[in-house]
Design an enzyme around this catalytic site. Sequence first.
Site, short mmCIF file in Angstrom:
data_model
loop_
_atom_site.label_atom_id
_atom_site.label_comp_id
_atom_site.label_asym_id
_atom_site.label_seq_id
_atom_site.Cartn_x
_atom_site.Cartn_y
_atom_site.Cartn_z
N ASN A 17 0.87 -1.18 0.00
CA ASN A 17 0.00 0.00 0.00
C ASN A 17 0.91 1.23 0.00
O ASN A 17 1.65 1.47 0.95
CB ASN A 17 -0.88 -0.03 1.24
CG ASN A 17 -2.10 0.86 1.18
OD1 ASN A 17 -2.86 0.89 2.13
ND2 ASN A 17 -2.31 1.58 0.09
N GLN A 49 -2.39 6.47 -0.32
CA GLN A 49 -2.85 7.35 0.75
C GLN A 49 -1.74 8.31 1.16
O GLN A 49 -0.56 7.93 1.20
CB GLN A 49 -3.30 6.55 1.99
CG GLN A 49 -4.75 6.11 1.96
CD GLN A 49 -4.98 4.99 0.98
OE1 GLN A 49 -4.19 4.05 0.92
NE2 GLN A 49 -6.05 5.07 0.20
N CYS A 78 -6.93 4.41 7.66
CA CYS A 78 -6.00 3.70 6.77
C CYS A 78 -5.03 2.95 7.67
O CYS A 78 -4.07 3.53 8.18
CB CYS A 78 -5.26 4.66 5.85
SG CYS A 78 -4.03 3.83 4.80
N GLY A 79 -5.28 1.67 7.86
CA GLY A 79 -4.46 0.88 8.77
C GLY A 79 -3.02 0.76 8.32
O GLY A 79 -2.08 0.88 9.13
N ASN A 80 -2.81 0.51 7.01
CA ASN A 80 -1.44 0.40 6.52
C ASN A 80 -0.71 1.73 6.68
O ASN A 80 0.47 1.76 7.03
CB ASN A 80 -1.45 -0.02 5.04
CG ASN A 80 -1.87 -1.46 4.85
OD1 ASN A 80 -1.48 -2.33 5.62
ND2 ASN A 80 -2.67 -1.71 3.83
N ASN A 166 -14.58 3.69 7.70
CA ASN A 166 -14.89 3.90 6.29
C ASN A 166 -15.71 2.70 5.81
O ASN A 166 -15.66 1.62 6.41
CB ASN A 166 -13.62 4.12 5.46
CG ASN A 166 -12.56 3.07 5.71
OD1 ASN A 166 -12.78 2.10 6.43
ND2 ASN A 166 -11.40 3.24 5.11
N ARG A 218 -11.66 2.72 -2.31
CA ARG A 218 -12.41 3.96 -2.56
C ARG A 218 -11.46 5.13 -2.71
O ARG A 218 -10.65 5.41 -1.85
CB ARG A 218 -13.37 4.21 -1.39
CG ARG A 218 -14.21 5.47 -1.51
CD ARG A 218 -15.06 5.71 -0.29
NE ARG A 218 -14.25 5.98 0.90
CZ ARG A 218 -14.74 6.50 2.04
NH1 ARG A 218 -16.03 6.76 2.13
NH2 ARG A 218 -13.95 6.71 3.07
N CYS A 226 -5.00 -3.09 1.51
CA CYS A 226 -5.85 -2.12 2.20
C CYS A 226 -6.08 -2.67 3.60
O CYS A 226 -6.78 -3.68 3.77
CB CYS A 226 -7.17 -1.92 1.47
SG CYS A 226 -8.30 -0.78 2.32
#
Length: 290
Positions: A17, A49, A78-80, A166, A218, A226
């Site tokens: 990511n 991101q 956004c965890g990553n 999200n 998204r 993700c």
Amino acid sequence: MTVLANHSFAKMNGIGNEIVIVDLRNTDSQLSAAEARAIAAPGGVPYDQLMVLQKPRMPGTTAFVRIYNNDGSEAGACGNGMRCVAKRVFGESGAQAATFETRAGLLNCWQGPSPDLYTVDMGTPKFGWQDIPLAEEFRDTRYIELQIGPIDAPVLHSPSVVSMGNPHAIFWVDDIEAYDLERLGPLLENHPIFPERANITLAHVVDRNHIRMRTWERGAGLTLACGSAACATAVAAARLKRTDRTVEMSLPGGDLTIEWRESDDHVLMTGAAVLEYEGLFDPDLFAALA
């Protein structure tokens, strides 16, 4: 001139990511959607991101983190990206744990079981149709009525839906590679049932402790990983009694361990974060915004 001209950045990735981190904690400047798009434009720094660190707003937090997709829209989670933020902040401060504020709420991060791994407490999932949100009422969001393709032979149908800060829709399939996600992803992301659009995941349960998945993100498109989708998928599978509450998630970019903790329903995500390079933004990226 924007504060970003000649400003430092870090290009990182969380199991593929693509993440860019910009630290604005020493200024009162705000980053605009146009600036976020300019960074990702051709000749800029590509990302899925953009994580913008701002001055903390709450006592006990390290920073307020604003999260942008590469189309300039903002994401709640956004965890990553948060694992990459943790790696960056821990490396600078020597800390092994920190709390960050995001639009989705407070996220606790800490050093994982090895030096290359980081854990993020992604909070509690939400299942109510208004919380995800959906455009119409569904009492049971373990599956909802949604399909794409002919009525009598839909290509994809009956996703599980979950919010991890999200919106996520998870379609359960036998072969995650058998579908053209680049074509189907944007159709489903922008389906009228999702008033705020949605992340679209294809998932296959290998066994009670292992899931394979691919995600159309998204505002970012097809992605190697993700983190919030991995959390949503793990939770959705456990709700359906198809897996245990701790699972290994195999994504195109690598693996994550997701635990849906029974004691408080928090979702813990553990995985790697990698620094690729550092640099300064070229002022020409923002010339059209002056």
